[in-house]
Design an enzyme around this catalytic site. Structure first.
Site, PDB file in Angstrom:
ATOM      1  N   GLY A   1      31.813  -4.246  -8.763  1.00 50.71           N
ATOM      2  CA  GLY A   1      32.792  -3.899  -9.777  1.00 50.71           C
ATOM      3  C   GLY A   1      33.981  -4.821  -9.853  1.00 50.71           C
TER       4      GLY A   1
ATOM      5  N   GLU B   1      26.443  -5.519   2.070  1.00 52.32           N
ATOM      6  CA  GLU B   1      25.154  -5.186   1.454  1.00 52.32           C
ATOM      7  C   GLU B   1      24.915  -6.074   0.236  1.00 52.32           C
ATOM      8  OE1 GLU B   1      25.647  -0.964   0.645  1.00 52.32           O
ATOM      9  OE2 GLU B   1      25.996  -1.405  -1.465  1.00 52.32           O
TER      10      GLU B   1
ATOM     11  N   GLY C   1      32.012  -4.038  -2.468  1.00 55.02           N
ATOM     12  CA  GLY C   1      31.088  -3.323  -3.328  1.00 55.02           C
ATOM     13  C   GLY C   1      30.978  -3.975  -4.691  1.00 55.02           C
TER      14      GLY C   1
ATOM     15  N   LEU D   1      34.899   7.296  -8.165  1.00 53.68           N
ATOM     16  CA  LEU D   1      35.211   7.873  -9.471  1.00 53.68           C
ATOM     17  C   LEU D   1      36.281   8.946  -9.376  1.00 53.68           C
ATOM     18  CD1 LEU D   1      31.544   8.225 -10.798  1.00 53.68           C
ATOM     19  CD2 LEU D   1      33.212   6.463 -11.404  1.00 53.68           C
TER      20      LEU D   1
ATOM     21  N   GLY E   1      25.451   2.513  -0.432  1.00 55.93           N
ATOM     22  CA  GLY E   1      25.856   2.185   0.933  1.00 55.93           C
ATOM     23  C   GLY E   1      27.307   2.472   1.238  1.00 55.93           C
TER      24      GLY E   1
END
Length: 438
Positions: A226, A247, A224, A322, A345
């Site tokens: 970050g 993705e 992802g 989070l 996603g």
């Protein structure tokens, strides 16, 4: 008519191109890097002039460099804006408008792999504006960094207005549109938005090192956005024969390809190819993408569909959250009373990776937020459930990892408390008893 003649006939200024968009149009802009700056500026001018009314603009991760004009707060009363996933620009605008009367950017909650269907079937989007690469000898433009939902909209019969930018890489895969399907094209040379990687700290590195121990040689990766996924990539430099089905193609994943760690030789779907649906990062990433046959872009309804993801053996997905509650449910999109990001996603890959033979789905987070004053492991979530507790597999903090599968609610709570920050464990223990988990 020849390809070159078609190109010439459809070439025009940005102002003329957006003048083709009628009142009441349902417009979607290319995701992130492909949000077309010249078309966006002309569209904003047309809205301000009162020449386009009752229109809706859908966007996802809109970069300020390209989208600030059309997403300006003062235009909120004149064109309805709907976000498919909030980025920094939407967050900044919403903060600016807090307490005022101007409308916020609305959010459409939808899993990433379902966005093409939502746009074409449920919403009926009639116009796509997006940035593409220069045309090839056969009359095809590549969607470049962003195939995702753009390809489905382009093939739906919608009005297709493209901004041809020589800086946009020509990418291989199922990501091409032909000049005969284009309504209008605008030539505009501009640097692509640069999205620098976030700086990593010791907590990110610790989480990355923990996750790297769970990755087998020959695994297939999804990472992802970050600092934590970037830290995982950095910790994988000693691995071999990894694959990519993701993705987002990020600089961290590209570094693994360039180091020979990723060769896609063990992939069971699209062997030999690194597969993605959108890419964003720095200029070296865009240069690496250009005309690189080892990389393939495919539409998001393929890349992110859980049953497609599951066809990759040893699939390993890494995403951030989070908040995690004591039952294992994750809020990955809502913070401080406001929408922070979106559904994205995450759940697509949580489900797809777990369904893979030998697959693992990992959700990572720092144990605390707000400089250590708030625990990210909480009794109850403050926002929506992005990943349900029934789907969560492995949770990782800098204090270790907890596997949710096969555990009762009491067992989950104890496992999560064990990887929470020590300063909050007693409070979480009391909260678990209040929830009657123990």
């Amino acid at each position: 008519m020849t390809i070159d003649n078609l190109y010439t006939a459809k070439s025009m200024t940005a102002d003329r191109a957006v003048a083709l968009i009628p009142h009441g149009a349902k417009i979607v802009a290319g995701l992130a890097v492909s949000f077309p700056p010249a078309l966006a500026a002309s569209l904003a001018d047309r809205v301000r002039a009162g020449a386009l009314g009752d229109a809706i603009l859908y966007a996802m991760l809109a970069p300020a460099a390209s989208a600030a004009a059309i997403l300006a707060p003062d235009l909120g009363d004149h064109i309805r804006r709907v976000s498919l996933f909030h980025g920094g620009l939407e967050r900044a605008n919403d903060a600016l408008l807090a307490g005022g009367t101007a409308p916020f950017t609305e959010l459409l909650p939808v899993p990433f792999h379902q966005i093409p269907r939502a746009l074409t079937e449920h919403i009926g989007v009639d116009t796509l504006i997006t940035t593409v690469s220069p045309m090839d000898a056969n009359g095809y433009f590549s969607l470049g960094t962003d195939t995702d939902y753009a390809l489905a909209v382009a093939r739906s019969g919608a009005r297709l207005i493209v901004e041809v930018n020589p800086a946009m890489p020509y990418v291989h895969g199922d990501c091409l549109v032909h000049v005969s399907d284009v309504t209008a094209l605008v030539e505009h040379h501009a640097l692509l938005p640069q999205i620098p990687s976030l700086p990593r700290n010791a907590t990110d590195e610790a989480i990355g090192a923990i996750i790297a121990t769970m990755v087998e040689d020959g695994a297939c990766l999804q990472m992802g956005i970050g600092a934590v996924p970037d830290a995982v990539c950095a910790a994988l430099m000693g691995h071999r024969r990894l694959g990519i089905h993701t993705e987002l193609l990020s600089p961290g994943l590209v570094s693994l390809i360039q180091a020979g760690v990723v060769d896609n030789s063990a992939k069971t779907l699209h062997p030999g190819k690194s597969v993605f649906t959108f890419a964003m990062g720095d200029q070296p990433l865009y240069e690496f993408l250009h005309d690189n046959p080892a990389l393939e872009a495919h539409p998001v309804e393929h890349v992110n569909a859980p049953h497609i993801i599951a066809q990759n053996d040893r699939m390993l997905s890494v995403n951030a959250t989070l908040q995690v509650d004591l039952s294992g449910a994750c809020n990955s999109e809502y913070m401080n009373g406001r929408q922070y990001s979106g559904t994205g996603g995450q759940l697509d890959f949580v489900r797809g990776a777990y369904a893979s033979k030998g697959g693992r789905s990992i959700i990572a987070c720092h144990s605390t937020a707000a400089k250590g004053s708030v625990s990210r492991i909480v009794p109850w979530l403050d926002g929506p459930v992005t990943t349900p507790r029934t789907d969560t597999h492995i949770i990782v903090t800098e204090f270790g990892w907890a596997d949710m599968k096969g555990k009762s609610l009491a067992e989950r709570a104890r496992a999560l408390i064990a990887i929470a920050h020590p300063a909050f464990r007693d409070d979480l223990e009391r909260a678990a008893r209040e929830r009657r988990l123990f």
